[in-house]
Design an enzyme around this catalytic site. Sequence first.
Site, PDB file in Angstrom:
ATOM      1  N   HIS A 283       0.310  -0.793  -0.133  1.00 31.22           N
ATOM      2  CA  HIS A 283      -0.552  -0.105  -0.394  1.00 31.22           C
ATOM      3  C   HIS A 283       0.581   1.294  -0.218  1.00 31.22           C
ATOM      4  O   HIS A 283      -0.216   2.390  -0.197  1.00 31.22           O
ATOM      5  CB  HIS A 283      -0.781  -0.005   1.212  1.00 31.22           C
ATOM      6  CG  HIS A 283      -0.414   0.153   2.157  1.00 31.22           C
ATOM      7  ND1 HIS A 283      -0.631  -0.663   3.798  1.00 31.22           N
ATOM      8  CD2 HIS A 283       0.043   1.941   3.238  1.00 31.22           C
ATOM      9  CE1 HIS A 283       0.439  -0.305   4.497  1.00 31.22           C
ATOM     10  NE2 HIS A 283       0.543   1.446   3.972  1.00 31.22           N
TER      11      HIS A 283
ATOM     12  N   ASP B 163       0.310  -7.985   1.281  1.00 27.78           N
ATOM     13  CA  ASP B 163       0.953  -6.097   1.236  1.00 27.78           C
ATOM     14  C   ASP B 163       2.454  -6.101   1.832  1.00 27.78           C
ATOM     15  O   ASP B 163       2.650  -5.422   2.723  1.00 27.78           O
ATOM     16  CB  ASP B 163      -0.125  -5.723   2.348  1.00 27.78           C
ATOM     17  CG  ASP B 163       0.034  -4.119   3.012  1.00 27.78           C
ATOM     18  OD1 ASP B 163       0.324  -3.720   1.956  1.00 27.78           O
ATOM     19  OD2 ASP B 163      -0.662  -3.316   3.471  1.00 27.78           O
TER      20      ASP B 163
ATOM     21  N   SER C  72       4.711   2.707   7.778  1.00 35.83           N
ATOM     22  CA  SER C  72       4.340   1.720   7.140  1.00 35.83           C
ATOM     23  C   SER C  72       5.723   1.943   6.050  1.00 35.83           C
ATOM     24  O   SER C  72       5.456   2.187   5.459  1.00 35.83           O
ATOM     25  CB  SER C  72       3.072   1.644   5.830  1.00 35.83           C
ATOM     26  OG  SER C  72       2.141   2.425   7.117  1.00 35.83           O
TER      27      SER C  72
END
Length: 399
Positions: free
Chosen positions: A130, A161, A245
Site C-alpha cells: 500500500h 501487503d 508503514s
Amino acid sequence: MKRTVTTVSLLGLIFWTGCLKKDKPEVIPTISPLEYESSPASFEPEEEKEEVKTNQVSISESRSNAITKAVEKASPAIVSITVTEVERGYNRVMDPFFSRFFQMPSEREVKSIGSGFIIREDGLIVTNEHVASKSAKKIMVALSNGDTYEAELLGSDELADLALLKIKEPKGKMPFVKFSNSETAMVGEWAIAMGNPFGLFDDGQASVTVGVISATKRDFRPDPKDPRVYIDMIQTDAAINRGNSGGPLVNSDGEVIGVNTFIFTGGTSNGFVGLGFAIPANRVKKIIKQLEESGEVALDFDPGMEFTRMTTQIVYQYGVPSIHGLFVTSVNKNGPAYESGIMPGDIITKIGDERVSSEMHAWALMREFEEGEKMSITLARGQNQYEAVLTLRKRVKGK
C-alpha cells in the site's frame, strides 16, 4: 593623685610595647620549590580533576546500551519512499453554449510518503504494497545520509501487503539490514520501530520509537472491504504512525523481526494508541523470494479445485444451505481435492483450524502450507459436515 600617675604610666607602657611590635620585622617562613611540590595538599586539585573526568567517561558509557547499538546498526539501511501516482477522476465543467454541466475526465499527480529498508548491498528494498503498488508512476527513495535514488518495482502482492523495490544505479554498495528468525521473537522483549512518520525524514535521520513485543501470531482483516488478510502478525506498543508503514521492526540485535504495517485505533482516533502490527520476518522472506523470481506470489502446490464466495443467488440456484463459506465450483480429477473426496457443490467452511471469511482469506491460509504437507479442509455437504485431508503435490507449470 596617686591613681592618676598609675594610669598614665600604664598608657605609656602600652604605647611603648606597641611601638616595639611595629618596629620589629615580621619573619615569613620560606618554602623551597621542592618542599611545595611534595606537599600532600598540593595534589588534591589534580585528583578532583581526574575523578570528574572518570565520572564523565562512566556516564557516557552508561548511555550506550543495546537499543542505541541496534539503532546505530540499522539506521543507515532505513529509507524514506516517495511515490508519485496518477489519480484519475472527473471534473464538472460548465458549457456556456448549452448552459449545462458536463463531467470531464481529469488526471492529477498525487504524492504519498512511506518507509522501507534495504536488505541487500545491491539496493533491494522491502516495503508495504500500500506504499508502493503497481499504480506507482515514479518511486524515489532517500537514505539517511541524504542520498536520493530512483527505484523500480520488481513485484508486489496485495494479499500479503508487501512490495519489493530495486534502486536504479546505486553508488557503490548499499548499507543493509538482516532478517532475524521471527519464530524466536519473545513477548516482552525490546522492539524498535524505525521509519519516516509524517514525512519527517527530511532532516536526514529515521525516526525511532521503542516498546516491547506485546503478542505474536495475531490474525486480522482490518477492513471488510479490503481483500488484505494479515496472519501471524507481531503486535507491539512501539509507536507506529502514518508514514511508518513499510519500515522495519527491529530487535535489540539490530535485526528485522517484522515489517510495520498498520495500527489498531479501536475507533478512538486516527493516531497511535499502543497497538501496532508488523508482518513477521519469516513470512516476508518467503514472499519477497517469489517476488524477486517472478514478480508475483503463487502457491507451490495445486489444490486441484476452484471456489467462489457464497451468495444468495448460489443458495437459490443450487439449493444448498445458507452457510458462510466458499462454494466449490469445479474439481480437477487428477488433483489432491478430488483424491480427498471433495466434490463440486461442497461448501468450504474451514482451512486448517481457521474459519474462512473470503476467497482472499482462503488463499492466504493456503500459503501457510507447502508441497508435501497435508492440509485439512472442513466442508458442508447438504446438512452434514466432514473433513477432507489433501496431500499437497508440486504444481505443474502450464496447468
